[in-house]
Design a protein around this motif. Structure first.
Motif: not given
Length: 365
Positions: A152-155, A174-178, A252-259, A286-290
């Motif tokens: 849902i987050a990535i959508v 990428r900043y958000g991933q920090i 990066a968007a998927q990484g942020f959503s998964a984390q 990770v699977m959900g973001a993908g």
């Protein structure tokens, strides 16, 4: 030093060794997404995660209480039983690390302790209701919840930012991933370090050092937090590769959503004392973001192998834990745990040397 104190010392050392393997085994859960999207360099990511893993261990002690009081009967087990369970957990951690499979250290620990307890004291010493409600049901619900939250987050992110320039959006995520990676590291320490605290508490209670209703001593909290932080810093690069690149090719968007999904689920569960598998949760995210971007983006074959490792973890670690208890109990006094600990250290050293000779692949800088 009495024989009982010697065995207790071996058990505490083994518990902290497990905590260390938990750290390097589960480093991938915390840093793989940030490294694969180049939000952080590997060196910064593992150092950052180690520091926040340490801090997270002090936030709550609910998970430690669950492991110490709600899964097995502390009055029915001995320090040798706990030692056998720890050997089962460490063995399974090292087996799955050797083959690069991100299995659950949490379930390995609980499975090992349950297996050793059943062999030593019978199934009545295992609290079935606690195992079901505190371990098995959350094990099913948490990764599924993380999958949907990540999806849902990535959508939502793609819908909001679809017409923006890709460069600034990627830098922003990428900043958000920090931030999201920091929260995930904090959540990991809050949940995972406490399992070791709970096992050390069981050992102290079984030895008569603490009463069954005692609070967790501060030295147990500090030592468990330090062990998992050190393990995180040294890192498990084989599993990082699986989590960061083999399930999906992540942006990066998927990484942020998964984390973000993983951190939210783990912190909530830690508040209620559920000893989750952080591996399962972040893999679900990770699977959900993908899948939220495109279902075919997820390499479902790799995901299937990970799920199979999860399914095997509890029974496999329980069997190893039961066998380790029988071996330790067969020799008189402290000689059993001493011998098994020596053999285990030797086997671990050989495994690391073998991997070092072959070379362990590391993510790109």
């Amino acid at each position: 030093m009495s024989e009982a104190d010697l065995i207790l010392g071996i058990v505490v050392f083994t518990a902290l060794a497990f905590d260390f393997t938990n750290g390097f085994h589960d480093t991938a859960n915390v840093v793989a997404t940030s490294i694969s999207t180049r939000a952080m360099t590997p060196q910064f990511a593992v150092g950052f995660a180690a520091a926040l893993n340490f801090a997270g261990a002090f936030i709550s002690l609910e998970v430690a209480a669950t492991v110490a009081k709600d899964v097995v009967d502390a009055g029915a087990i001995t320090t040798t039983v706990i030692f056998g369970g720890l050997v089962g957990a460490i063995s399974w951690n090292l087996i799955t690390w050797y083959f690069g499979l991100p299995s659950s250290s949490s379930h390995a620990l609980i499975g090992g302790v349950v297996g050793a307890t059943i062999v030593a004291a019978g199934s009545d010493a295992v609290f079935g209701d606690g195992l079901l409600s505190k371990v098995l049901i959350p094990a099913v619900i948490a990764p599924v919840l993380a999958f949907f939250v990540g999806g849902i987050a990535i959508v939502v992110a793609y819908r909001i930012l679809a017409r923006q320039r890709p460069g600034p959006v990627t830098r922003g995520f990428r900043y958000g991933q920090i931030v999201s990676g920091g929260l995930l590291s904090l959540a990991h320490g809050t949940n995972d370090a406490q399992k070791t605290m709970g096992v050390i508490m069981l050992a102290l209670i079984a030895n008569g050092t603490l009463a069954s209703d005692a609070d967790v001593p501060i030295w147990v909290v500090v030592s468990a937090a330090s062990a998992i932080a050190l393990g995180t810093y040294f890192g498990g690069w084989r599993i990082i590769k699986t989590m960061g690149t083999r399930i999906i090719k992540m942006d990066a968007a998927q990484g942020f959503s998964a984390q973000g999904a993983g951190a939210a689920v783990i912190l909530t569960s830690s508040h209620f004392g559920f000893p989750l598998s952080t591996t399962q949760v972040i893999a679900g995210g990770v699977m959900g973001a993908g899948a939220g971007k495109r279902v075919s983006a997820v390499r479902w074959g790799v995901a299937g192998n990970i799920v199979m490792a999860w399914l095997l973890t509890l029974p496999a670690s329980a069997v190893i834990g039961g066998l380790a208890y029988l071996a330790a109990d067969a020799l008189p006094g402290a000689s059993g745990p001493v011998a098994i600990a020596a053999i285990g250290l030797g086997a671990t050293a050989l495994a690391f040397l073998n991997r070092a000779r072959k070379g362990v692949p590391m993510p790109a800088q």
